[in-house]
Enzyme design. Structure first.
Site, PDB file in Angstrom:
ATOM      1  N   GLU A  39       0.799  -1.236   0.000  1.00 21.38           N
ATOM      2  CA  GLU A  39       0.000   0.000   0.000  1.00 21.38           C
ATOM      3  C   GLU A  39       0.828   1.281   0.000  1.00 21.38           C
ATOM      4  O   GLU A  39       0.281   2.355  -0.220  1.00 21.38           O
ATOM      5  CB  GLU A  39      -0.971   0.007   1.190  1.00 21.38           C
ATOM      6  CG  GLU A  39      -0.264   0.174   2.514  1.00 21.38           C
ATOM      7  CD  GLU A  39      -1.075   0.973   3.524  1.00 21.38           C
ATOM      8  OE1 GLU A  39      -2.236   1.262   3.265  1.00 21.38           O
ATOM      9  OE2 GLU A  39      -0.505   1.320   4.563  1.00 21.38           O
ATOM     10  N   ASN A  67      -4.885   1.286   4.560  1.00 22.02           N
ATOM     11  CA  ASN A  67      -5.544   2.598   4.550  1.00 22.02           C
ATOM     12  C   ASN A  67      -5.086   3.495   3.401  1.00 22.02           C
ATOM     13  O   ASN A  67      -5.722   4.491   3.102  1.00 22.02           O
ATOM     14  CB  ASN A  67      -5.311   3.309   5.886  1.00 22.02           C
ATOM     15  CG  ASN A  67      -3.849   3.412   6.240  1.00 22.02           C
ATOM     16  OD1 ASN A  67      -3.132   2.424   6.250  1.00 22.02           O
ATOM     17  ND2 ASN A  67      -3.386   4.606   6.530  1.00 22.02           N
ATOM     18  N   HIS A  68      -3.952   3.146   2.757  1.00 30.08           N
ATOM     19  CA  HIS A  68      -3.475   3.950   1.618  1.00 30.08           C
ATOM     20  C   HIS A  68      -3.883   3.346   0.266  1.00 30.08           C
ATOM     21  O   HIS A  68      -3.369   3.753  -0.769  1.00 30.08           O
ATOM     22  CB  HIS A  68      -1.951   4.098   1.677  1.00 30.08           C
ATOM     23  CG  HIS A  68      -1.483   4.958   2.804  1.00 30.08           C
ATOM     24  ND1 HIS A  68      -1.764   6.308   2.882  1.00 30.08           N
ATOM     25  CD2 HIS A  68      -0.785   4.656   3.931  1.00 30.08           C
ATOM     26  CE1 HIS A  68      -1.247   6.809   3.992  1.00 30.08           C
ATOM     27  NE2 HIS A  68      -0.657   5.820   4.651  1.00 30.08           N
ATOM     28  N   HIS A 175       1.238  -2.172   8.942  1.00 29.37           N
ATOM     29  CA  HIS A 175       0.854  -0.753   9.078  1.00 29.37           C
ATOM     30  C   HIS A 175       1.766   0.070   9.986  1.00 29.37           C
ATOM     31  O   HIS A 175       2.024   1.228   9.684  1.00 29.37           O
ATOM     32  CB  HIS A 175      -0.605  -0.573   9.528  1.00 29.37           C
ATOM     33  CG  HIS A 175      -1.002   0.868   9.707  1.00 29.37           C
ATOM     34  ND1 HIS A 175      -1.132   1.739   8.647  1.00 29.37           N
ATOM     35  CD2 HIS A 175      -1.265   1.609  10.830  1.00 29.37           C
ATOM     36  CE1 HIS A 175      -1.496   2.939   9.111  1.00 29.37           C
ATOM     37  NE2 HIS A 175      -1.569   2.889  10.425  1.00 29.37           N
ATOM     38  N   HIS A 177       4.925  -0.298  10.566  1.00 25.35           N
ATOM     39  CA  HIS A 177       6.259  -0.221   9.956  1.00 25.35           C
ATOM     40  C   HIS A 177       7.386  -0.536  10.936  1.00 25.35           C
ATOM     41  O   HIS A 177       8.547  -0.310  10.630  1.00 25.35           O
ATOM     42  CB  HIS A 177       6.503   1.152   9.304  1.00 25.35           C
ATOM     43  CG  HIS A 177       5.652   1.403   8.096  1.00 25.35           C
ATOM     44  ND1 HIS A 177       5.935   2.364   7.159  1.00 25.35           N
ATOM     45  CD2 HIS A 177       4.519   0.790   7.661  1.00 25.35           C
ATOM     46  CE1 HIS A 177       5.009   2.361   6.208  1.00 25.35           C
ATOM     47  NE2 HIS A 177       4.138   1.407   6.498  1.00 25.35           N
TER      48      HIS A 177
HETATM   49 FE   FE2 Z   1      -1.013   1.675   6.499  1.00 30.04          FE
END
Ligand code: FE2
Length: 264
Positions: A39, A67-68, A175, A177
């Site tokens: 993403e 979410n991206h 998410h 990272h």
């Molecule tokens: Fe994310």
């Protein structure tokens, strides 16, 4: 079967990390399936058809998002024609794309599912109930099931791990990272890690240029974040799954750093 899952690939540094390390990882681990979270692959925001195809050409079998997903408008042109790329399954009904796919390779089948958490993220449908529907026992599906939970809160990911223990092969988080060191086999046979980590520049902040992120924290003004192109880190996990039960037998983290090599 063996699954290599690679954590959030960010920008060109992340794509370079994949290109440079995948051949050696393939010969070292011989994975049946390779999955990446993509993403952030296009400059840190979303993914393009060209980048998705580049991943598939390198041997990636499936791509998960988060979410991206919609940040690069290119996605709307190809998501409905590319079943190997999935977005969180708990987006509202009618959203383009799918939240699950059955991947096939060398006679093996793996069901891949992507869901998104709701803590500090958009209020999508309930991920727990979405998973219940996808895993409904009355539906025919492969024994091996791999779930990417794209979520911010450690509690939400841990809760989903327990909720699915014994029902799926693996629950891995993405998410944040940052790779967590809680990889484990839950008591009923599901492999679990709260976050797989990030494949991208380790000289920025979560893969993005650090100057911009620091400016944002200092001023609270709108700041444009761009993917950093510094030295990379490569974060992933390798999960072994018993083909007859669909349950996991091991989960191991992988961490590789450009300029310094460390493999677990
Ligand atoms: Fe994310």
């Amino acid at each position: 079967m063996k699954v290599l899952f690679i954590g959030d690939i960010v920008g060109s540094a992340g794509r370079r990390a994949l290109k440079e390390n995948l051949p050696a990882l393939k010969s070292a681990h011989r994975p049946d399936f390779i999955i990446v979270n993509g993403e952030n692959a296009a400059g840190g925001k979303g993914i393009t058809a060209a980048i998705a195809n580049e991943f598939f050409e390198q041997g990636v079998h499936g791509i998960t998002m988060g979410n991206h997903t919609w940040d690069n408008k290119d996605i709307f042109e190809f998501i409905d024609d590319e079943p190997r790329l999935i977005r969180p399954a708990n987006y509202p009904a009618g959203t383009p794309g799918e939240g699950t796919v059955t991947l096939k390779a060398d006679g093996k089948e793996l069901m891949l599912i992507n869901v998104m958490g709701r803590a500090f993220l958009p209020p999508l449908d309930c991920p727990f109930r979405t998973l219940d529907k996808l895993l409904d026992k009355s539906k025919k599906r492969p024994k091996a099931v791999f779930v990417d939970v794209h979520a911010e809160a450690t509690s939400e990911k841990i809760a989903i791990g327990w909720y699915l223990d014994g029902k799926v092969s693996a629950v891995v988080g993405t998410h944040t990272h940052v790779q967590t060191n809680d990889e484990q086999l839950l008591p009923n046979g599901t492999a679990y890690i709260t976050d797989v980590g990030m494949t991208g520049s380790r000289e920025g902040v979560l893969g993005m240029e650090r100057e911009a992120v620091i400016r944002k924290f200092l001023t609270q003004l709108p700041v444009r974040f761009i993917a950093d192109e510094g030295k990379y880190q490569f974060h992933g996990v390798v999960v072994n799954i018993d083909d007859t039960t669909g349950l996991a037998t091991s989960i191991k983290t992988i961490r590789i750093y450009e300029g310094e090599f460390k493999m677990h």
